[in-house]
Motif scaffolding. Sequence first.
Motif, PDB file in Angstrom:
ATOM      1  N   LEU A  14     -33.600 -21.658 -41.926  1.00 20.45           N
ATOM      2  CA  LEU A  14     -32.946 -20.945 -40.831  1.00 20.45           C
ATOM      3  C   LEU A  14     -33.447 -19.510 -40.768  1.00 20.45           C
ATOM      4  O   LEU A  14     -33.753 -18.895 -41.793  1.00 20.45           O
ATOM      5  CB  LEU A  14     -31.428 -20.944 -41.017  1.00 20.45           C
ATOM      6  N   ASN A  15     -33.512 -18.996 -39.565  1.00 20.86           N
ATOM      7  CA  ASN A  15     -33.871 -17.589 -39.365  1.00 20.86           C
ATOM      8  C   ASN A  15     -32.816 -16.924 -38.496  1.00 20.86           C
ATOM      9  O   ASN A  15     -32.432 -17.450 -37.452  1.00 20.86           O
ATOM     10  CB  ASN A  15     -35.239 -17.466 -38.687  1.00 20.86           C
ATOM     11  N   TYR A  16     -32.342 -15.770 -38.951  1.00 17.99           N
ATOM     12  CA  TYR A  16     -31.410 -14.981 -38.142  1.00 17.99           C
ATOM     13  C   TYR A  16     -31.729 -13.502 -38.357  1.00 17.99           C
ATOM     14  O   TYR A  16     -31.331 -12.900 -39.348  1.00 17.99           O
ATOM     15  CB  TYR A  16     -29.960 -15.279 -38.516  1.00 17.99           C
ATOM     16  N   ASN A  17     -32.513 -12.962 -37.445  1.00 20.33           N
ATOM     17  CA  ASN A  17     -32.899 -11.545 -37.495  1.00 20.33           C
ATOM     18  C   ASN A  17     -33.591 -11.168 -38.807  1.00 20.33           C
ATOM     19  O   ASN A  17     -33.441 -10.049 -39.289  1.00 20.33           O
ATOM     20  CB  ASN A  17     -31.677 -10.641 -37.259  1.00 20.33           C
ATOM     21  N   GLN A  18     -34.335 -12.106 -39.378  1.00 17.83           N
ATOM     22  CA  GLN A  18     -35.074 -11.845 -40.620  1.00 17.83           C
ATOM     23  C   GLN A  18     -36.478 -12.446 -40.527  1.00 17.83           C
ATOM     24  O   GLN A  18     -36.953 -13.086 -41.457  1.00 17.83           O
ATOM     25  CB  GLN A  18     -34.346 -12.463 -41.819  1.00 17.83           C
ATOM     26  N   THR A  19     -37.143 -12.197 -39.425  1.00 15.91           N
ATOM     27  CA  THR A  19     -38.424 -12.861 -39.200  1.00 15.91           C
ATOM     28  C   THR A  19     -39.450 -12.528 -40.271  1.00 15.91           C
ATOM     29  O   THR A  19     -40.205 -13.399 -40.718  1.00 15.91           O
ATOM     30  CB  THR A  19     -38.969 -12.509 -37.804  1.00 15.91           C
ATOM     31  N   ASN A  20     -39.498 -11.285 -40.709  1.00 20.67           N
ATOM     32  CA  ASN A  20     -40.456 -10.914 -41.759  1.00 20.67           C
ATOM     33  C   ASN A  20     -40.194 -11.693 -43.040  1.00 20.67           C
ATOM     34  O   ASN A  20     -41.134 -12.169 -43.701  1.00 20.67           O
ATOM     35  CB  ASN A  20     -40.405  -9.412 -42.030  1.00 20.67           C
ATOM     36  N   VAL A  21     -38.920 -11.810 -43.406  1.00 23.59           N
ATOM     37  CA  VAL A  21     -38.551 -12.543 -44.616  1.00 23.59           C
ATOM     38  C   VAL A  21     -38.916 -14.021 -44.466  1.00 23.59           C
ATOM     39  O   VAL A  21     -39.465 -14.647 -45.388  1.00 23.59           O
ATOM     40  CB  VAL A  21     -37.040 -12.391 -44.905  1.00 23.59           C
ATOM     41  N   THR A  22     -38.625 -14.568 -43.301  1.00 24.58           N
ATOM     42  CA  THR A  22     -38.944 -15.974 -43.062  1.00 24.58           C
ATOM     43  C   THR A  22     -40.447 -16.219 -43.130  1.00 24.58           C
ATOM     44  O   THR A  22     -40.900 -17.231 -43.675  1.00 24.58           O
ATOM     45  CB  THR A  22     -38.388 -16.419 -41.699  1.00 24.58           C
ATOM     46  N   CYS A  23     -41.235 -15.279 -42.610  1.00 29.71           N
ATOM     47  CA  CYS A  23     -42.692 -15.420 -42.681  1.00 29.71           C
ATOM     48  C   CYS A  23     -43.197 -15.346 -44.121  1.00 29.71           C
ATOM     49  O   CYS A  23     -44.176 -16.017 -44.476  1.00 29.71           O
ATOM     50  CB  CYS A  23     -43.372 -14.360 -41.814  1.00 29.71           C
ATOM     51  N   GLU A  24     -42.537 -14.565 -44.956  1.00 30.57           N
ATOM     52  CA  GLU A  24     -42.896 -14.532 -46.373  1.00 30.57           C
ATOM     53  C   GLU A  24     -42.649 -15.898 -47.003  1.00 30.57           C
ATOM     54  O   GLU A  24     -43.450 -16.376 -47.830  1.00 30.57           O
ATOM     55  CB  GLU A  24     -42.096 -13.453 -47.097  1.00 30.57           C
ATOM     56  N   THR A  51     -40.890 -16.445 -32.232  1.00 32.05           N
ATOM     57  CA  THR A  51     -41.949 -17.442 -32.041  1.00 32.05           C
ATOM     58  C   THR A  51     -43.348 -16.846 -32.154  1.00 32.05           C
ATOM     59  O   THR A  51     -44.210 -17.376 -32.874  1.00 32.05           O
ATOM     60  CB  THR A  51     -41.784 -18.138 -30.683  1.00 32.05           C
ATOM     61  N   GLU A  52     -43.592 -15.745 -31.462  1.00 34.28           N
ATOM     62  CA  GLU A  52     -44.939 -15.173 -31.450  1.00 34.28           C
ATOM     63  C   GLU A  52     -45.369 -14.746 -32.840  1.00 34.28           C
ATOM     64  O   GLU A  52     -46.502 -15.027 -33.273  1.00 34.28           O
ATOM     65  CB  GLU A  52     -44.986 -13.972 -30.494  1.00 34.28           C
ATOM     66  N   GLN A  53     -44.487 -14.058 -33.573  1.00 33.85           N
ATOM     67  CA  GLN A  53     -44.842 -13.596 -34.915  1.00 33.85           C
ATOM     68  C   GLN A  53     -45.081 -14.768 -35.859  1.00 33.85           C
ATOM     69  O   GLN A  53     -46.027 -14.757 -36.651  1.00 33.85           O
ATOM     70  CB  GLN A  53     -43.745 -12.686 -35.472  1.00 33.85           C
ATOM     71  N   MET A  54     -44.244 -15.787 -35.775  1.00 35.76           N
ATOM     72  CA  MET A  54     -44.406 -16.935 -36.675  1.00 35.76           C
ATOM     73  C   MET A  54     -45.660 -17.725 -36.345  1.00 35.76           C
ATOM     74  O   MET A  54     -46.394 -18.156 -37.244  1.00 35.76           O
ATOM     75  CB  MET A  54     -43.171 -17.831 -36.611  1.00 35.76           C
ATOM     76  N   ASN A  55     -45.929 -17.917 -35.071  1.00 35.86           N
ATOM     77  CA  ASN A  55     -47.133 -18.655 -34.689  1.00 35.86           C
ATOM     78  C   ASN A  55     -48.407 -17.919 -35.086  1.00 35.86           C
ATOM     79  O   ASN A  55     -49.444 -18.542 -35.354  1.00 35.86           O
ATOM     80  CB  ASN A  55     -47.136 -18.923 -33.189  1.00 35.86           C
ATOM     81  N   ALA A  56     -48.318 -16.590 -35.153  1.00 32.39           N
ATOM     82  CA  ALA A  56     -49.490 -15.792 -35.545  1.00 32.39           C
ATOM     83  C   ALA A  56     -49.895 -16.073 -36.983  1.00 32.39           C
ATOM     84  O   ALA A  56     -51.052 -15.855 -37.370  1.00 32.39           O
ATOM     85  CB  ALA A  56     -49.204 -14.310 -35.358  1.00 32.39           C
ATOM     86  N   GLY A  57     -48.951 -16.562 -37.790  1.00 32.09           N
ATOM     87  CA  GLY A  57     -49.248 -16.865 -39.191  1.00 32.09           C
ATOM     88  C   GLY A  57     -50.026 -18.144 -39.380  1.00 32.09           C
ATOM     89  O   GLY A  57     -50.482 -18.425 -40.501  1.00 32.09           O
TER      90      GLY A  57
END
Length: 302
Positions: A14-24, A51-57
């Motif tokens: 789950l992600n809730y306003n923690q996109t950087n943490v989720t990407c880690e 979506t954009e930040q996660m897809n960039a990974g």
Amino acid sequence: MEPHLQPLVSIIALNYNQTNVTCEFLESTKLLTYRNFETIVVDNGSTVNPTEQMNAGKYPNLKILLSEKNLGFTGGNNLGMQHAKGDFIFIVNNDTEVTPDLIERLLEPFFKDDKIGVVCPKIRFFHHPNVIQYAGFHKMNLLTGRTGAVGSREEDKGQYDGEGPTHCAHGAAMMVKREVLDKVGMFADKFFIYYEESDWSARIIRAGYTIYYNGKGLIYHKESITMGKESAIKAYYHTRNRILYMRRNTNKLQLTSFLLFFTFFTFPKSVLKYTVKGQFEHLKSFLRGTFWNVTNSSYSTI
């Protein structure tokens, strides 16, 4: 099922306003030696679309589900499970980082015993990497409505490297066999957060399955070792769901004993504590959580 079949594993976070943490977390999954998996990230109504930040990974086999509102731990994971294609579902916190052989270690016990429904790894604190957070759960105390993790805050010296049944799965990292979903169902949505894995574990055990701990598997959790100060919202859900869990998972005698303990010990102690500390928002939340169970006297056992 034979180990060489390499069943599909659906990883749900789950992600809730923690996109950087989720990407880690997603970055750590690139190191997994088991490759037959899909990853489902459920965004629980974050203020910024991740979506954009996660897809960039360029994370392999990533599916992002966007919810318009925060569905909580229960609703968010249930949404992910509804879209999962795997033979096994790995429910995992977004503030964790996996170790390379984690998936193999979690799958191993399922191949040995058909009665195993859930497998959990050893959990250590990320920022104190040799300190244990979870190595199984103790049995729920039916008088107090509380339990604790085996090995909690102990230095890891290999004392919990074994494996075997445990009383409850840990919501931060739990591998679930699809058969369990088909026969038991998913999380009870009404919990939202806290006590949801305890309730699900109790239902899974009643259905004849074993909750299993495999200390050879390891994951790191970024939760604070001190857990920080209790928030008012946490006081609400902990209180509400502690009572709700006992209502759903005990017999009349056990529930009566718990309610007497709560009424004559927990309730006055908590009211006094919050009053003395001047934590009046916490006090209001505690009272709301308590009396929610009075106004919501009917409930489902599934």
